[in-house]
Design a protein around this motif. Structure first.
Motif, mmCIF file in Angstrom:
data_model
loop_
_atom_site.group_PDB
_atom_site.id
_atom_site.type_symbol
_atom_site.label_atom_id
_atom_site.label_comp_id
_atom_site.label_asym_id
_atom_site.label_seq_id
_atom_site.Cartn_x
_atom_site.Cartn_y
_atom_site.Cartn_z
ATOM 1 N N ALA A 82 0.891 -1.176 -0.005
ATOM 2 C CA ALA A 82 0.030 -0.001 -0.087
ATOM 3 C C ALA A 82 1.019 1.122 -0.113
ATOM 4 N N LYS A 83 0.242 2.248 -0.129
ATOM 5 C CA LYS A 83 1.057 3.588 -0.417
ATOM 6 C C LYS A 83 1.739 3.987 1.010
ATOM 7 N N ASP A 84 1.356 3.593 2.341
ATOM 8 C CA ASP A 84 2.068 3.601 3.429
ATOM 9 C C ASP A 84 2.839 2.552 3.931
ATOM 10 N N PHE A 85 3.250 1.519 2.783
ATOM 11 C CA PHE A 85 3.847 0.297 3.462
ATOM 12 C C PHE A 85 5.129 0.518 3.959
ATOM 13 N N PHE A 86 5.788 1.391 3.428
ATOM 14 C CA PHE A 86 7.286 1.650 4.312
ATOM 15 C C PHE A 86 7.039 2.316 5.608
ATOM 16 N N LYS A 87 5.967 2.615 6.046
ATOM 17 C CA LYS A 87 5.478 3.403 7.370
ATOM 18 C C LYS A 87 6.144 2.337 8.440
ATOM 19 N N VAL A 88 5.921 1.083 8.359
ATOM 20 C CA VAL A 88 6.430 0.014 9.288
ATOM 21 C C VAL A 88 7.568 -0.685 8.800
ATOM 22 N N ARG A 89 8.508 -0.085 8.259
ATOM 23 C CA ARG A 89 9.730 -0.707 7.537
ATOM 24 C C ARG A 89 10.329 -1.528 8.829
ATOM 25 N N LYS A 90 10.571 -1.002 10.105
ATOM 26 C CA LYS A 90 11.312 -1.939 11.099
ATOM 27 C C LYS A 90 10.657 -3.124 11.291
ATOM 28 N N ASP A 91 9.342 -3.083 11.394
ATOM 29 C CA ASP A 91 8.524 -4.329 11.728
ATOM 30 C C ASP A 91 8.796 -5.436 10.518
ATOM 31 N N LEU A 92 8.627 -4.669 9.386
ATOM 32 C CA LEU A 92 8.633 -5.934 8.169
ATOM 33 C C LEU A 92 10.242 -6.520 7.977
ATOM 34 N N LEU A 93 11.184 -5.533 8.314
ATOM 35 C CA LEU A 93 12.554 -6.257 8.243
ATOM 36 C C LEU A 93 12.610 -7.121 9.650
ATOM 37 N N ILE A 94 11.973 -7.084 10.587
ATOM 38 C CA ILE A 94 12.089 -8.122 11.457
ATOM 39 C C ILE A 94 11.495 -9.572 11.198
ATOM 40 N N HIS A 95 10.297 -9.253 10.415
ATOM 41 C CA HIS A 95 9.652 -10.582 9.988
ATOM 42 C C HIS A 95 10.116 -11.086 8.757
ATOM 43 N N SER A 96 10.481 -10.255 7.644
ATOM 44 C CA SER A 96 10.791 -10.746 6.267
ATOM 45 C C SER A 96 11.652 -12.043 6.190
ATOM 46 N N LYS A 97 12.699 -12.302 6.938
ATOM 47 C CA LYS A 97 13.592 -13.379 6.529
ATOM 48 C C LYS A 97 12.815 -14.716 7.080
#
Length: 154
Positions: A82-97
């Motif tokens: 979504a347009k505000d997807f990278f607002k939660v960048r830190k949380d996404l990095l934690i879960h990505s791998k």
């Protein structure tokens, strides 16, 4: 934690379709000629693994992996934000791998192509550990995309 990840429901696709990042919209159109809604529906229907990312109960992304064919040992990995997807960048990095490992479990290789102008996605994919080929013409308009991939550790 602000971010929640769960199995995707059909309604999630409609919630995201009108709020897709401009870069993702452009990439989808350049690669396939599809709208975000069409791409999300295909991903939902064809993926062996598909998850929704929620932030404050709003759908901010959907990702998944689709085998190339039933006997294939590789899959296309995808994410639409979504347009505000990278607002939660830190949380996404934690879960990505963690989620990449889950998608990699039934196959030997995850791969896809990314538009060279999708800089944020390229940075995230590199951080996740994907490798890249040199840019080459791809999609309907033959604009530069880079093939990226990750092989399962043996």
């Amino acid at each position: 934690m602000a971010v929640k990840i769960r199995k995707t429901k059909l309604k999630d696709i409609y919630a995201l379709a009108d709020n897709v990042r401009e870069t993702d919209k452009r990439e989808i159109m350049l690669a396939s000629g599809h709208t975000p809604l069409e791409a999300l529906k295909m991903g939902f229907e064809r993926s062996y693994y598909v998850r929704t990312i929620l932030y404050q109960n709003d759908v901010i992304g959907i990702f998944g992996a689709t085998k190339h064919c039933i006997l294939s040992d590789s899959a296309s990995v995808w994410l639409i934000g979504a347009k505000d997807f990278f607002k939660v960048r830190k949380d996404l990095l934690i879960h990505s791998k963690h989620y990449i490992k889950r998608m990699l479990k039934p196959v030997a290789k995850l791969e896809n192509d990314v538009w060279v102008e999708n800089k944020a996605s390229i940075r995230w994919l590199k951080w996740c550990g994907f490798e890249f080929d040199e840019p080459c013409p791809y999609g309907l308009l033959k604009v530069p995309f880079m093939h990226f991939y990750m092989r399962k550790e043996k």
